[in-house]
Design an enzyme around this catalytic site. Structure first.
Site, short mmCIF file in Angstrom:
data_model
loop_
_atom_site.label_atom_id
_atom_site.label_comp_id
_atom_site.label_asym_id
_atom_site.label_seq_id
_atom_site.Cartn_x
_atom_site.Cartn_y
_atom_site.Cartn_z
N ILE A 12 0.84 -1.20 0.00
CA ILE A 12 0.00 0.00 0.00
C ILE A 12 0.87 1.25 0.00
O ILE A 12 0.57 2.24 -0.67
CB ILE A 12 -0.96 -0.01 1.21
N LEU A 33 13.08 -2.23 4.36
CA LEU A 33 13.14 -3.12 3.20
C LEU A 33 13.17 -4.59 3.59
O LEU A 33 13.60 -5.45 2.81
CB LEU A 33 14.35 -2.79 2.31
N GLY A 36 9.27 -4.66 2.59
CA GLY A 36 9.10 -3.78 1.44
C GLY A 36 9.99 -4.20 0.29
O GLY A 36 10.98 -4.90 0.47
N ASP A 56 15.30 0.95 10.29
CA ASP A 56 14.34 0.21 11.11
C ASP A 56 13.80 1.16 12.17
O ASP A 56 14.57 1.80 12.89
CB ASP A 56 15.06 -0.97 11.77
N TYR A 144 -2.49 -9.33 15.74
CA TYR A 144 -2.41 -8.26 14.74
C TYR A 144 -3.48 -7.20 15.00
O TYR A 144 -3.21 -6.01 15.07
CB TYR A 144 -2.58 -8.86 13.34
N LYS A 148 -3.00 -3.22 16.32
CA LYS A 148 -3.49 -2.06 15.59
C LYS A 148 -4.43 -1.22 16.46
O LYS A 148 -4.40 0.02 16.43
CB LYS A 148 -4.22 -2.51 14.32
N ASN A 173 -10.09 -5.90 3.19
CA ASN A 173 -8.94 -6.54 2.55
C ASN A 173 -8.54 -5.73 1.32
O ASN A 173 -9.30 -5.66 0.34
CB ASN A 173 -9.28 -7.97 2.15
N VAL A 183 -4.70 -14.12 0.09
CA VAL A 183 -5.32 -15.30 -0.50
C VAL A 183 -5.02 -15.44 -1.99
O VAL A 183 -4.77 -16.56 -2.48
CB VAL A 183 -6.84 -15.29 -0.23
N ILE A 200 -7.59 -25.10 -0.08
CA ILE A 200 -8.27 -23.91 0.42
C ILE A 200 -8.40 -24.05 1.93
O ILE A 200 -8.99 -25.01 2.44
CB ILE A 200 -9.66 -23.74 -0.22
#
Length: 308
Positions: A12, A33, A36, A56, A144, A148, A173, A183, A200
């Site tokens: 993003i 990186l 990234g 960092d 996670y 956040k 997503n 996915v 799956i």
């Protein structure tokens, strides 16, 4: 403007850098990186509008870059929801501690605006779907999501304590070109290894909202330019959803394959997976932004971009 983008070489982040450069901003990218990809921003590195600082956030020698900046776009984080249940310390350090260090560097440098990319997983398994920004109780089921949510609280506290302003975006997503996980990437890798069978995770009925990354960036910038509260929190996603099995169908059609589907079972794909997710974007629409793509359209665009 002089903009700082942490994680600017990421999925993003690199698309955000594209947008900011096209808008005339001077951009400093701070990225270790590790996750990234320098190829995602390589076309900007010869420009006098963009400079990469390889650093960092958990270490030092990047804070001085914030001097004279107008705004920080803080996207750097560990994006792997699944891995957070395996290595929670890494998630806590790279998300919560890193965010606190960014806020402290902003406070000391006098930078008063921060844009933060959060996630739909802060809501946990919401009983109200589509889920609005005012939903309670906020009970994340992944490290996670909890990380956040903690960052959102830190940002709010800094804004009210030190006269800062923030924009917090809870994403559905987000998918598309340059994505290195998720996915679609997972399915493509599996089908290249074995085009006759596709594993799956879960029962394939996990159903969620998806939005193409450039449409996400358009929404972010629209909200920033049209909202002015101390803390501006907005959901960003589409107004529909698709199941994991439907994504497999779309991908297999695009690849010209007809594999057998093998489900691992259970209603979650992994520990911390939210089986049903759709965000209420009424607040975003009331502000004047309506996404130009739905989930299925976003998936098709992302599949084609990933296959190129």
């Amino acid at each position: 403007m002089r903009s700082i983008v942490t994680g600017g070489a990421g999925f993003i982040g690199s698309h955000l850098v594209d947008y900011l450069v096209s808008s005339g901003d001077d951009v400093i990218i701070i990225d270790s990186l590790v996750s990234g990809n320098i190829n995602s921003i390589r076309n900007h590195l010869d420009s006098d509008k963009v400079r990469l600082v390889s650093a960092d956030l958990l270490e030092d020698n990047w804070q001085e870059e914030l001097a004279g900046a107008d705004r920080v776009y803080h996207l750097a984080a560990d994006p792997d929801v699944r891995e957070s249940s395996v290595s929670p310390d890494r998630q806590l350090n790279n998300t919560i501690i890193a965010t606190h260090r960014v806020l402290e560097a902003m406070r000391k440098a006098g930078v008063l605006e921060i844009v933060f990319t959060s996630t739909s997983t802060v809501y946990g398994e919401a009983s109200v779907i589509p889920t609005p920004e005012i939903y309670t109780p906020m009970e994340p089921i992944s490290i996670y999501g909890a990380s956040k949510l903690a960052c959102e609280s830190l940002i709010s506290a800094y804004c009210h304590s030190f006269s800062m302003r923030s924009w917090i975006f809870r994403f559905a997503n987000i998918i598309g070109d340059r994505s290195g996980h998720g996915v679609i990437t997972d399915f493509i890798r599996k089908l290249k290894d074995n085009p006759d069978e596709l594993e799956i995770l879960g029962d394939g009925k996990q159903t969620k909202s998806y939005l193409e990354v450039r449409e996400c960036i358009r929404a972010i910038m629209y909200v920033i330019n049209h909202s002015n509260d101390i803390v501006n929190t907005y959901n960003i996603g589409s107004e529909d959803w698709v199941s994991v099995s439907e994504i497999a169908d779309i991908l297999c059609h695009e690849m010209g394959l007809s594999p057998d589907y093998r489900y691992t079972g259970g209603y979650r794909g992994w520990v911390g997976d939210v089986p049903k997710m759709q965000l209420d974007i009424s607040k975003l629409k009331l502000l004047g932004f309506v996404p130009g793509l739905n989930s299925r359209e976003s998936v098709k665009i992302a599949v084609r971009a990933t296959l190129e």
